[in-house]
Structures are given as structure tokens and as C-alpha cells.
Design a protein around this motif. Structure first.
Motif, PDB file in Angstrom:
ATOM      1  N   GLY A 199      35.210  47.294  48.042  1.00 58.60           N
ATOM      2  CA  GLY A 199      35.857  47.254  49.002  1.00 58.60           C
ATOM      3  C   GLY A 199      36.459  48.339  49.867  1.00 58.60           C
ATOM      4  N   GLU A 252      45.268  43.691  52.224  1.00 55.19           N
ATOM      5  CA  GLU A 252      45.707  43.508  50.789  1.00 55.19           C
ATOM      6  C   GLU A 252      45.660  42.018  50.273  1.00 55.19           C
ATOM      7  OE1 GLU A 252      47.117  46.322  49.315  1.00 55.19           O
ATOM      8  OE2 GLU A 252      46.218  47.388  50.958  1.00 55.19           O
ATOM      9  N   VAL A 253      46.024  42.399  49.126  1.00 54.75           N
ATOM     10  CA  VAL A 253      45.670  40.872  48.343  1.00 54.75           C
ATOM     11  C   VAL A 253      46.401  39.672  48.710  1.00 54.75           C
ATOM     12  CG1 VAL A 253      46.260  39.820  46.158  1.00 54.75           C
ATOM     13  CG2 VAL A 253      45.280  42.220  46.168  1.00 54.75           C
ATOM     14  N   ASP A 255      47.272  36.018  47.588  1.00 57.48           N
ATOM     15  CA  ASP A 255      47.156  34.936  46.428  1.00 57.48           C
ATOM     16  C   ASP A 255      47.207  33.689  47.013  1.00 57.48           C
ATOM     17  OD1 ASP A 255      47.389  36.947  44.590  1.00 57.48           O
ATOM     18  OD2 ASP A 255      49.490  37.106  44.675  1.00 57.48           O
ATOM     19  N   GLY A 270      36.140  34.762  42.329  1.00 57.50           N
ATOM     20  CA  GLY A 270      35.529  35.782  41.674  1.00 57.50           C
ATOM     21  C   GLY A 270      34.376  35.531  40.936  1.00 57.50           C
ATOM     22  N   ALA A 280      41.362  40.526  36.326  1.00 58.21           N
ATOM     23  CA  ALA A 280      41.302  41.414  37.607  1.00 58.21           C
ATOM     24  C   ALA A 280      40.916  40.494  38.972  1.00 58.21           C
ATOM     25  CB  ALA A 280      40.266  42.359  37.493  1.00 58.21           C
ATOM     26  N   ALA A 281      40.217  39.574  38.588  1.00 61.06           N
ATOM     27  CA  ALA A 281      39.885  38.700  40.064  1.00 61.06           C
ATOM     28  C   ALA A 281      41.161  37.902  40.485  1.00 61.06           C
ATOM     29  CB  ALA A 281      38.811  37.794  39.262  1.00 61.06           C
ATOM     30  N   SER A 283      44.157  39.095  40.148  1.00 63.05           N
ATOM     31  CA  SER A 283      44.834  40.113  40.743  1.00 63.05           C
ATOM     32  C   SER A 283      44.401  40.546  42.221  1.00 63.05           C
ATOM     33  CB  SER A 283      45.190  41.237  39.828  1.00 63.05           C
ATOM     34  OG  SER A 283      43.964  42.176  40.249  1.00 63.05           O
ATOM     35  N   TYR A 284      43.164  40.352  42.435  1.00 63.48           N
ATOM     36  CA  TYR A 284      42.614  40.426  43.826  1.00 63.48           C
ATOM     37  C   TYR A 284      43.111  39.247  44.729  1.00 63.48           C
ATOM     38  CZ  TYR A 284      40.173  44.776  43.050  1.00 63.48           C
ATOM     39  OH  TYR A 284      39.937  46.140  42.713  1.00 63.48           O
ATOM     40  N   PRO A 516      35.177  40.670  42.732  1.00 62.99           N
ATOM     41  CA  PRO A 516      36.664  40.480  42.940  1.00 62.99           C
ATOM     42  C   PRO A 516      37.118  41.368  43.997  1.00 62.99           C
ATOM     43  CG  PRO A 516      36.071  40.447  40.709  1.00 62.99           C
ATOM     44  CD  PRO A 516      34.791  40.535  40.951  1.00 62.99           C
ATOM     45  N   PRO A 517      36.624  42.641  44.019  1.00 64.28           N
ATOM     46  CA  PRO A 517      37.320  43.663  45.115  1.00 64.28           C
ATOM     47  C   PRO A 517      37.076  43.295  46.419  1.00 64.28           C
ATOM     48  CG  PRO A 517      36.041  44.852  43.458  1.00 64.28           C
ATOM     49  CD  PRO A 517      35.633  43.559  43.013  1.00 64.28           C
ATOM     50  N   PRO A 520      39.851  40.211  48.817  1.00 65.03           N
ATOM     51  CA  PRO A 520      40.939  39.942  49.824  1.00 65.03           C
ATOM     52  C   PRO A 520      40.108  40.268  51.072  1.00 65.03           C
ATOM     53  CG  PRO A 520      41.311  41.640  48.091  1.00 65.03           C
ATOM     54  CD  PRO A 520      39.843  41.218  47.775  1.00 65.03           C
TER      55      PRO A 520
END
Ligand code: PEP
Ligand code: MG
Length: 582
Positions: A199, A252-253, A255, A270, A280-281, A283-284, A516-517, A520
Motif C-alpha cells: 500500500g 486511511e482506514v 471501517d 482481506g 490485522a485485516a 484493523s485495515y 489487507p494493506p 483501505p
């Protein structure tokens, strides 16, 4: 000063420049610890073996962090260690009395120079891989030419370099390196692929970059990067700097679930392989896990976990998703991926052999243990779904259902199939009528449809997941899913490619599952797309019969005629004709 290049990983950033010192020519004189003559052969073998061990660890790490496709980059590095043209030539030089470090450099430089002369983008970009492997071996020979990468102590930076090696890119912290600009490189560079997955916005092929950012003068100077436009600006005015910073913040993320500009819901999941990666996914901002690769639970231990071990692992993943769906793919091992307790007899064509569900149905004891574990977890966690890989016919689903009937008669599991063998795409209607959901694995689907192994360097750019045939097949599967009212997602690497996103939305894809990265950024871009306009792109791409036509349509979208209606804020950066990403 504004410099232009090719944006290969979208987004914007503005931060002080960090110029990576150029390694210079590999053939520069080597200073090494004096060795007793005659021991270079041994040192060379030891160093190659040490590099091999290191690469095995990198492959395991990248598989877990970014996925098997990215890990394939480093698997190819492992193969190079045994390549006769490279290793054989180095050994011949060493046997002739040349010091091993000098031999490694001489041969690697020569191979890299030959590759750089080739017409094919893909093959040209393999030069950086050869030099990356050489550097790894040289380090073990006592010649460390690695350059220091920025760390948290440097604060946020824009990294400028002549060229980035895949290993360098892998070592970058996206929280520190907000963008990358390089003088060399193309979309098909492995460094570009990794930047996308991490990302990090990246602009490559910026001519005159190094002269412009001459280290002594420019280190620390602000640099504003717009990777969608393929530009970087040194010393931007405060307004430009702020715009680029703000644009970065938008990525930025997020949700919340997203919608296109015209209000169509699109889920972005993710891919993961452990409970930590599920967390982690989330949180992304992932809406769930579209592909949980269970076989990677085995990669550290190389043995099949018992039922209790699997229940614990799947429960942890289901809990980490916090109620969001998790699609557990049953073991996709076999052929080239040996696991103790799941061994496969020697096969001449492992990729056409006992892989995925075929192996599981052959080893019903192992498969039954996994299905029992998944069924137990599904009883307590309604977000558990099961997906079967490498299916080629309905008969295999019959066999899976029969097993589930015996093992978990009291609880109906949600079961889907991966569409990665072309026969499933041909029978898409029947599969859609039969399954709870379908997920297109574009990595294998592309390989099997085009009969092209993405890691075979002799094939150049033949492997291309934006080949018109691949796109038409995806479209047919999406149509079949729509008719049957069954959800279809894409979980191969194509799902994480921002350039393919408008096309996939236009084809009717409403569920993506990617590393995941990148989640977003996908969410941000989806919000900017008008699905009706994307559908017009898809119509035109579906009429294309050549790779270049597809590349051109994607590069020139949004089209003039449609650009007044809710045009996306940024056009996608161009994708070089016909190039693939591996
Ligand atoms: C695919 O083939 O696209 C896929 C997602 O599965 P894997 O890459 O794990 O084979
Ligand atoms: Mg696959």
C-alpha cells in the motif's frame, strides 16, 4: 521542480526525501577478508546454502504477510540459486581461480545486462531479481553492499532510489516510507508489485531523478508524490504539500462498508492465514476474510494439526474477525508443496496432479479431521464459511457433501467453491445453482486458462490476468452468480489491483478479497467509481480480443463521453501494454 514517471502503486504523499545511496556497479572492486587460496569454492557453496535458508524463511514470512503470490517472487530467487547459467558460470570462474565475490558480481552483472537488453518488459525487469540474489549471496561471502533503509527514527519519508530490489522493498515500513520514487523500474518490477501490496504509493521510471535529488543537496527536502498522475515534485509550495498530505490521509482506514459513487454496495475482504492476520485485516477496515488459507497453518510445522489444534486455530480466527464472515479454504496442498502426513507420490506435472480437493478426497482421514474441526467451530460461530479449492467437477462437491453429511449431519455448513479450474467456469451455472457462494481464484484460473506458469521466466508476459479470455471468463461466472442469486467474489491477486478495479466493478463484481494493506485504498477508490460508467468500460473491454486493447481501455478510462457523470477524482495510472505483474 516536477518530475514525471509511471505510477505503479497509487496514492499521494508528501514528506522529506530520503535518498537511498546508489549501490553503483556490481563490478566495482571488491574488498573482502583475505582467505586462504583454494577455499573460495567451499565458501561459495556455503554462502549459496545460507542464502537458500534465508530465502526459505522469507518465503514463509511473505506467504503469511502478503500471500503466496508475493512469496512466489522469492521462490523464484531460490530457483535462481541453482540456475546453471548463473550458478554454473560462477562455479566455473571460481574453479578457474577467480575469487568468489568477484565471480558472483561479474556473472550477475553480465546476466542482468543481458536481461536489460530484451524487448519484453517482464524479462527486462528480472535483472533486479538477479542482482538481489547476488547481493544476498555476496553478504554471506563477507561483502555487504546493502544500503541502510529508513526506520522510524527517520520519521516519515519519501524514498528516492535508482532502483529498488524486491528485498529492499519488503523491508520497508509503510508507516515510515510514505512513497517511493525510482529512476528505473516498470509496473512489472517485483519491487512495484510489493509496493502495491504494502500500500505504498510508487512512481518509477522517473528520468533524471537522481541528478535532481543529488543526495548531499536534497536529502531532507520535501517531496510531493502523486502516484496516480505519475509525478513527484521537489520543494512543493505549502498548498501543494498540504494537498498531497491530505490526499494521503483520505486513504486511511475505513471501517464502514463502502458504496460506489452511485450507491452500489461493494464488500472488501482481506486474505489471511492466521488469527493475527485476521486481526490485522480487520484493523485495515476489511469487511471480513474472503480467503483464509488453512494450509499455511501447516507451513511452520509442515505437519497436519490434529482436530483440537485445528479447532483452536479456526476459533481464534473466527473470533478475531469479530462477527465478520471468514471463508476458510480447506487445505490447498499437494504437488510441489509437501506436508508430512499428506505426502504425494512423485508426479511429472504437480500443478495438474493431486492438488487441493483432489488430494483431500484421496486422503479422507486428513480431510475428515479438517471438516470435523470446521464444523465444530461453525456450530458456535455463525461467521464461518467453508470453501473448496481446485474443484474441477460437480462430482467433487458431491463427495465433499457426502463427507459433511456423515461428519456434521446436525449442522448445515455454508460451502462454496473456488473457480480456478476452467471447467468450473464453463459449468458456472451448475456450480452457482449448487454452491452457497463462488470465489474466483484468478491466479490459478489465469495459469490454467492460458497454460502459463507465472513463475516460468521463459514465458515472459504470457501470464496475464487481464488477458481478454480471463476477463470474459470472470464475466461469465459473475453472470451465472447473478442469475442464481449466489454471491461471487474474486480472491486472486487481480482483486487487489487498483487498475483492474473499475473493470471488475463494471463487470458486476461486488465482493473483493485482497491483501489487507491494500484494503483501505480499494475502499477509497470504490467510493469514487460510478458503477454505470464502469459498466460502459466493461462492455468495451468484453469486446476486446487482444491484451493491448484491454490495457489501452484501462489506461484511458474514464472515457471523454462519460467523464461528466460523477467521474472518479483520479484516473487510473497507465498499465504498460501487456505486462503482467509477476
Ligand atoms: C488463486 O488461485 O487465485 C488463489 C487465490 O489461490 P492461491 O493463490 O492460494 O492458489
Ligand atoms: Mg489457487
Amino acid at each position: 521542480m516536477i518530475l514525471t514517471g509511471t505510477g505503479v502503486s497509487g496514492g499521494s504523499a508528501c514528506a522529506p526525501l530520503y535518498v537511498l545511496p546508489s549501490r553503483g556497479s556490481h563490478s566495482a572492486p571488491v574488498s573482502v577478508r583475505a582467505l586462504v587460496p583454494g577455499t573460495w569454492g567451499e565458501r561459495l557453496t556455503e554462502s549459496i546454502e545460507a542464502a537458500r535458508a534465508e530465502l526459505a524463511a522469507v518465503v514463509a514470512d511473505v506467504t503469511a504477510r502478503l500471500g503466496p503470490e508475493e512469496a512466489g517472487i522469492f521462490k523464484a530467487h531460490e530457483l535462481l540459486l541453482d540456475d546453471d547459467e548463473w550458478r554454473g558460470e560462477i562455479e566455473r570462474l571460481v574453479a578457474g581461480g577467480i575469487a568468489a565475490p568477484a565471480a558472483v558480481r561479474q556473472v550477475s552483472d553480465a546476466v542482468a545486462a543481458e536481461l536489460r537488453e530484451l524487448d519484453d518488459d517482464y524479462l527486462r525487469e528480472r535483472a533486479a531479481d538477479v542482482l538481489d540474489v547476488a547481493q544476498r549471496v555476496l553478504r554471506h561471502l563477507g561483502v555487504d553492499s546493502t544500503t541502510p533503509l529508513p526506520t522510524a527514527a527517520d520519521g516519515e519519508v519519501v524514498l528516492a532510489a535508482l532502483e529498488l530490489m524486491p528485498s529492499d522493498t519488503l523491508g520497508l515500513d509503510p508507516a515510515v516510507v510514505r512513497a517511493i520514487v525510482t529512476e528505473r523500474g516498470t509496473r512489472t518490477s517485483h519491487a512495484a508489485i510489493l509496493a502495491r501490496q504494502l500500500g505504498i504509493p510508487a512512481v518509477v521510471s522517473v528520468s533524471g531523478l537522481l541528478a535532481a535529488v543529488e543526495p548531499a543537496v536534497r536529502q531532507g527536502v520535501l517531496c510531493a508524490v502523486d502516484a496516480d498522475a505519475g509525478t513527484c515534485e521537489l520543494d512543493p509550495d505549502p498548498g501543494t504539500a498540504e494537498r498531497h498530505r491530505t490526499a494521503r490521509n483520505v486513504v486511511e482506514v475505513c471501517d464502514d462498508p463502502v458504496r460506489t459513487a452511485d450507491g452500489v454496495d461493494v464488500a472488501v475482504y482481506g486474505n489471511a492465514a492466521s488469527a493475527e492476520e485476521v486481526a490485522a485485516a480487520v484493523s485495515y477496515g476489511a469487511d471480513g476474510i474472503g480467503l483464509f488459507r488453512t494450509e499455511l497453518l501447516l507451513s511452520g510445522t509442515m505437519r497436519v494439526l490434529d482436530e483440537e489444534g485445528q479447532v483452536a486455530a479456526y476459533t481464534a480466527a473466527a473470533v478475531a474477525a469479530g462477527g465478520r464472515p471468514v471463508v476458510f479454504r480447506t487445505f490447498d496442498v499437494g504437488g510441489d508443496k509437501p506436508v508430512d502426513g499428506l505426502s504425494v507420490p512423485h508426479e511429472d506435472n504437480p500443478f495438474l496432479g493431486l492438488r487441493g480437493v483432489r488430494l483431500c478426497l484421496d486422503r479422507k482421514d486428513v480431510f475428515a479431521t479438517q471438516l470435523r474441526a470446521l464444523a465444530r467451530v461453525a456450530r458456535d460461530h455463525s461467521n464461518v464459511h467453508v470453501m473448496v479449492p481446485m474443484v474441477s467437477g460437480l462430482e467433487e462437491l458431491d463427495a465433499v457433501d457426502a463427507l459433511l453429511g456423515e461428519l456434521a449431519a446436525d449442522h448445515r455448513l455454508s460451502v462454496g467453491a473456488m473457480v480456478e479450474v476452467p471447467s468450473v467456469a464453463v459449468l458456472a451455472r451448475e456450480f452457482a445453482a449448487r454452491c452457497d457462494f463462488l470465489s474466483v481464484g484468478t491466479n490459478d484460473l489465469t495459469a490454467y486458462l492460458l497454460a502459463a506458469d507465472r513463475n516460468n521466466p521463459n514465458l515472459g508476459s504470457l501470464y496475464n490476468d487481464l488477458h481478454p479470455a480471463v476477463i470474459r471468463v470472470i464475466s461469465a461466472v459473475l453472470d451465472a452468480g447473478r442469475e442464481a442469486g449466489v454471491k461471487v467474489s474474486v480472491c486472486g491477486e487481480l482483486a487487489g489491483d487498483p487498475h483492474a478495479l473499475p473493470l471488475l466493478v463494471g463487470l458486476g463484481l461486488r465482493a473483493f478479497s485482497a491483501a489487507p494493506p491494500i484494503v483501505p485504498r480499494l475502499k477509497q477508490l470504490i467510493r469514487e467509481i460510478d458503477s454505470r460508467q464502469a459498466a460502459r468500460l466493461a462492455e468495451r473491454v468484453l469486446r476486446a480480443s487482444r491484451v493491448e486493447e484491454v490495457a489501452h481501455l484501462l489506461a484511458t478510462w474514464p472515457f471523454e463521453e462519460a467523464s461528466h457523470a460523477a467521474a472518479p477524482a483520479r484516473p487510473p495510472a497507465s498499465r504498460t501494454g501487456g505486462g503482467d505483474r509477476r
